[in-house]
Design a protein around this motif. Structure first.
Motif, PDB file in Angstrom:
ATOM      1  N   ASN A 451       0.844  -1.230   0.142  1.00 44.02           N
ATOM      2  CA  ASN A 451       0.109   0.074  -0.046  1.00 44.02           C
ATOM      3  C   ASN A 451       1.106   1.036   0.047  1.00 44.02           C
ATOM      4  OD1 ASN A 451      -2.436   1.575   0.103  1.00 44.02           O
ATOM      5  ND2 ASN A 451      -1.875   1.690   2.365  1.00 44.02           N
ATOM      6  N   GLU A 458       1.950   6.336  -6.830  1.00 45.01           N
ATOM      7  CA  GLU A 458       0.807   7.112  -7.500  1.00 45.01           C
ATOM      8  C   GLU A 458       1.199   8.707  -7.392  1.00 45.01           C
ATOM      9  OE1 GLU A 458      -1.349   5.852  -9.193  1.00 45.01           O
ATOM     10  OE2 GLU A 458      -2.619   4.186  -8.357  1.00 45.01           O
TER      11      GLU A 458
ATOM     12  N   LYS B 102      -7.061  -1.317   0.205  1.00 42.42           N
ATOM     13  CA  LYS B 102      -5.687  -1.168   0.127  1.00 42.42           C
ATOM     14  C   LYS B 102      -4.969  -2.292  -1.038  1.00 42.42           C
ATOM     15  CE  LYS B 102      -4.056   0.352   4.556  1.00 42.42           C
ATOM     16  NZ  LYS B 102      -3.217  -0.122   5.645  1.00 42.42           N
ATOM     17  N   PRO B 103      -3.895  -2.050  -1.565  1.00 43.79           N
ATOM     18  CA  PRO B 103      -3.343  -0.928  -1.803  1.00 43.79           C
ATOM     19  C   PRO B 103      -4.299   0.295  -2.479  1.00 43.79           C
ATOM     20  CG  PRO B 103      -2.150  -2.823  -2.768  1.00 43.79           C
ATOM     21  CD  PRO B 103      -3.456  -3.301  -2.362  1.00 43.79           C
ATOM     22  N   VAL B 104      -4.187   1.208  -2.013  1.00 39.42           N
ATOM     23  CA  VAL B 104      -5.130   2.208  -2.534  1.00 39.42           C
ATOM     24  C   VAL B 104      -4.763   2.967  -3.796  1.00 39.42           C
ATOM     25  CG1 VAL B 104      -6.108   4.675  -2.063  1.00 39.42           C
ATOM     26  CG2 VAL B 104      -5.484   2.825  -0.305  1.00 39.42           C
ATOM     27  N   LYS B 105      -5.802   2.704  -4.908  1.00 39.19           N
ATOM     28  CA  LYS B 105      -5.478   3.264  -6.447  1.00 39.19           C
ATOM     29  C   LYS B 105      -5.833   4.599  -6.542  1.00 39.19           C
ATOM     30  CE  LYS B 105      -6.512  -1.135  -8.671  1.00 39.19           C
ATOM     31  NZ  LYS B 105      -7.622  -1.775  -9.064  1.00 39.19           N
TER      32      LYS B 105
END
Lengths: 667, 240
Positions: A451, A458, B102-105
């Motif tokens: 994460n 990102e 999670k994992p956060v997009k």
């Protein structure tokens, strides 16, 4: 005396009987001679005296009247009357003045004969042995009296030859009789001695046969004339037949007397009834019974020997007999060859260390000590080598015995290679199951770094899309974080991989904290998410122990899982999600290294505690847990010679203390 | 520009959230555990709370419950492990605005932020939540606002209207700004069951992926057909 004691019993009896009889005979002979000869002599003397008195009585008148021819004829009459002529050699009469008045000599009167035996004045008689010429005689002189006056003397000569002849005859007769008696006694005692000793001689002969091991002949010899037949005894054909006579000795030893009623006794025992008879017969019967008993015991012994020999040979497990003097192999059963691949010839005389160069040292050490161990020693899961060096895992029992009268040990071996392999598979299966149970937690755990990485990337992508420059400190923060998180994920994966790996059997010297830390890496966070906090107090620099990292991980994993389950159970009961603790500490104590795991869960009840290490025992509901965790834990701990102690207060939690011996420095 | 409180026990996650959300121009507050988070919420009154569900000590659901108790209109987005649908549903039942895997997009995060912003606007606009159009055999229900436990009366009304028209097919279209929470979902399930009693087929369109998976795990998809868009749903109706 020694010479005497060397004589045979027969001769002893014979000679002693003979000796006694001879002594008695000699005494009788001496007594007889004394009494008979002296009484014969005195009797003859008395007869001589009587004749002399008779002449003195009747001849007194002739002397006074001086009628000498009548006197002479009187003398002759007396001398020749009847048998006296042999006894009386001469008679002569002397006057008061010592003149020869008459005599019976046909030859001139021997010189001085009248002077040799005077009768003393006032004497009654006088006896004297006189010697004249060729012969000798007892001269008996008696005075002739007329009133108070002595008017002459009568001399009667008794023939010594005749008397001697009588005595001789008497003697010969007597000696002859005694000799006869002696001969009779000789024969009788000879027979008697022979009669007494012959059964003993026979028994001796039988004993000789027995000592040569010939029991069959002996029984026949002993029973030849008693109507005794060995095959009539039920015990003869069935040595397990519980005969009271036969087993008396045994029963007395280990059972109380009442129980002897259990064993049988034939109504008419054929063997243990003694015949009526003298001591020798009794002895012979006793002897026969003894032989019978020995024979049956020999049979039993042989059967027992055959039984145990066949057990030794056909038993499913390898058995060795090892000398405790030089620890070489004395005997093996065929299974040993099958297991180890050595031939019997190769094994006998070989060193015990050949089979297990490392593992047998301990066993040998135990038996080398003075007196050796008092009982069997058990060596579980030790490594032995087959011919060619391939490994085989065995359980070994070593017990002290006496083999051919020297201290030895009997070693029973059980091949557990397959069991160990199965065991390892089971442990692996349990481990895989644990991994499965963990997977959700581990997934969450791995998701965390992913994460962070994802969000970092990102962020970078977003900045790039917007065409904005990333400030240097943010760029380095993202880069650092990504690297840290990748390491973290890798660490989790490594811990998982180490835990999941199949353990081999090799042991190392390890620090007990290492596997504990590995397990904590995997579980700490998951436990924390369930509000279970670890309080870890590991002592650094503990002595190493002999074990295997991977398998200890399994042990600690099972323990903390158990603690977690105990806490969950407590929470279910109370319905409260309170913060709970699992305390883990390591410490050294008395040549031991200990791990203490205590939880604040439900605790263990007394009845559960006794079963807790049993395989497939579980307090959980059916379908949850196989009940193998603690059984596997216990098995592994025991493999490393460790110990599991449990302290528990119901409702207040449980504490498991695992102790391992410190690794010896030389190993 | 809004004030966002992020509660997560992972420091790394917190710092990344901070960076990422700052790019969108939000002010970010962070808390490492539930207790601190609630204190911050009470003190700072943020526009949006994002909380991790799995945390030691007080977990995300407890945080959600407490925040909703303090201020029922608060917007709370929960962050779950990927595919942890059970927890997501639990959170939605507790009136969470949305959930993030999670994992956060980035897209998910953007959508969630948008949703919460729109929802907020919706609440203030007090627009009609549901509208119905009867098109012969087909009844089309448009969900414009948030479906919550409070919307059961209006939802029941539109469904009753549809049943009384004797329609065979019912298309439920979630508009872009719409959202649904646990209470709304329960009402919806009851209505769909009723529709089945009236031999009326239900088609659902316009749901986001997140909610599609939630509907699927609740078993709604077996009672009603799911489509991406209204057109797709209509073509399904014509085909049948």
């Amino acid at each position: 005396m020694i010479r005497f004691s060397n004589l045979s019993l027969k001769n002893k009896i014979f000679f002693s009987t003979l000796g006694v009889i001879l002594m008695i005979s000699a005494v009788i002979a001496l007594l007889a001679r004394g009494i008979l000869v002296s009484s014969l002599t005195s009797e003859l003397e008395l007869r001589g005296v009587a004749i002399a008195h008779s002449i003195a009585e009747r001849g007194g008148g002739y002397i006074l009247d001086k009628k000498y021819p009548e006197l002479l004829s009187l003398v002759f009459d007396e001398a020749t009357l009847g048998e006296r002529q042999h006894l009386i050699t001469y008679i002569f009469v002397l006057s008061k003045d010592e003149e020869v008045l008459c005599h019976t000599f046909t030859t001139p009167f021997p010189e001085n004969l009248d002077k040799v035996n005077p009768v003393a004045e006032g004497g009654y008689k006088s006896v004297r042995l006189i010697d004249f010429g060729k012969s000798s005689a007892y001269d008996i002189a008696v005075p002739i009296k007329e009133g108070l006056y002595r008017i002459g003397t009568v001399h009667v000569g008794l023939s010594k030859v005749h008397i001697d002849k009588l005595v001789t005859t008497l003697r010969i007769t007597f000696l002859g009789f005694i000799s006869f008696v002696v001969v009779i006694i000789f024969l009788i005692s000879h027979r008697l001695a022979k009669y007494i000793t012959s059964p003993i001689a026979k028994l001796t002969q039988v004993s000789d046969e027995l000592s040569r091991g010939n029991f069959d002949i002996s029984l026949d010899m002993l029973s030849s004339d008693s109507g005794w037949d060995a095959s009539e005894c039920p015990v003869y054909h069935n040595t397990d037949f519980p005969c009271w006579h036969f087993d008396q000795a045994m029963f007395k030893n280990d059972r109380d007397l009442t129980s002897t009623q259990d064993s049988q006794q034939c109504r008419n025992c054929h063997f243990y009834i003694k015949r009526a008879g003298d001591e020798v017969v009794q002895l012979a019967d006793s002897f026969r019974n003894m032989v019978w008993s020995i024979k049956l015991y020999r049979r039993r012994l042989r059967e027992s020997e055959e039984k145990y020999k066949s057990m030794f040979d056909s038993g499913p497990d390898p058995i060795l007999v090892i000398s405790c003097v030089d620890f070489r192999i004395l005997d093996v059963n065929p299974r040993v060859s099958e297991l180890y691949g050595y031939s019997r010839d190769e094994l006998i005389g070989a060193e015990f260390l050949l089979l297990g160069p490392e593992s047998n040292v301990e066993c040998i050490k135990a038996f080398e000590e003075y007196g050796g161990p008092s009982g069997c020693i058990y060596y579980p899961k030790i490594l032995h080598h087959k011919k060619g060096g391939s490994a085989v895992y065995v359980n070994m029992h070593a017990c002290p015995i006496t083999y051919k009268s020297s201290p030895s040990m009997i070693v029973a071996i059980a091949d557990i290679t397959e069991i160990i392999e199965k065991d390892a598979q089971l442990v692996q299966a349990a481990k895989m199951k644990s991994l499965g149970e963990m997977s959700a937690g581990v997934a969450h755990e791995v998701n965390q770094p992913l994460n962070a990485i994802k969000m970092g990337s990102e962020f970078l992508a977003l900045m790039a899309e917007h065409g904005r420059d990333v400030p240097a400190h943010q760029l380095s923060e993202v880069a650092n974080e990504v690297s840290t998180q990748v390491d973290r994920a890798a660490e989790i994966i490594n811990a998982l991989r180490a835990f999941g790996r199949m353990a081999d059997f090799k042991v190392d010297k390890i620090d007990i904290n290492a596997p504990l830390r590995s397990v904590l890496t995997l579980v700490t966070r998951q436990f924390e998410l369930k509000n279970i906090i670890f309080e870890v107090d590991l002592t650094e620099g503990l002595p190493h122990i002999v074990a295997q990292d991977n398998r200890l991980q399994q042990v600690f994993f099972n323990l903390v899982n158990n603690a977690r389950d105990a806490i969950s159970e407590k929470r279910e009961k109370s319905g409260l999600n309170t913060e709970e603790h699992i305390k883990i500490s390591t410490y050294g104590k008395d040549r031991e290294v200990c791990v203490r795991v205590s939880d604040s869960g439900v605790g263990i009840t007394e009845e559960v505690r006794n079963k807790i290490f049993e395989p497939f025992f579980s307090t959980k509901e059916v379908g949850y847990g196989m009940g193998l965790g603690l059984a596997i834990t216990y098995g592994i701990v025991r493999d490393y010679k460790g110990r599991v102690d449990i302290e528990s207060d119901v409702g207040k939690g449980a504490t498991f203390v695992i102790s391992f011996p410190v690794a010896s420095s030389e190993a | 520009m809004s004030k966002i409180l992020v509660i997560d026990d992972e420091k790394a996650t917190l710092s990344m959230f901070k960076m990422l959300l700052s790019v969108y121009g939000h002010e970010v507050l962070t808390a490492e555990n539930g207790e601190v988070g609630i204190e911050l919420f009470a003190a700072e009154k943020p526009d949006l709370v994002m909380t991790d569900i799995k945390m030691p000590g007080m977990d995300g659901l407890q945080v959600l419950g407490k925040i909703k108790a303090m201020s029922p209109d608060a917007e709370v987005i929960v962050i779950t492990g990927h595919g942890d649908m059970e927890l997501a549903i639990k959170a939605l039942n507790l009136d969470a605005t949305d959930f993030l895997n999670k994992p956060v997009k980035r897209e998910d995060l953007e959508k969630a932020l948008q949703l919460s912003a729109e929802r907020k606007a919706f609440v203030t606009d007090k627009q009609d939540e549901v509208q119905i159009d009867i098109e012969g055999d087909i009844a089309v229900i448009n969900v414009m606002g948030s479906l919550t436990s409070k919307s059961d009366v209006s939802l029941n009304n539109v469904f009753d209207k549809a049943f009384s028209s004797g329609c065979h097919d019912l298309i439920l279209v979630f508009q872009e700004k719409s959202s649904i929470n646990g209470g709304g979902m329960d009402t919806l399930v009851e209505s769909i069951e009723k529709a089945r009693d009236h031999k009326c087929k239900v088609h659902i369109a316009g749901l986001s992926d997140n909610f599609q998976s939630v509907f699927e795990s609740m078993g709604i998809s077996s009672m009603a057909s799911m489509s991406e868009t209204e057109d797709e749903a209509r073509s399904k109706v014509q085909a049948s």
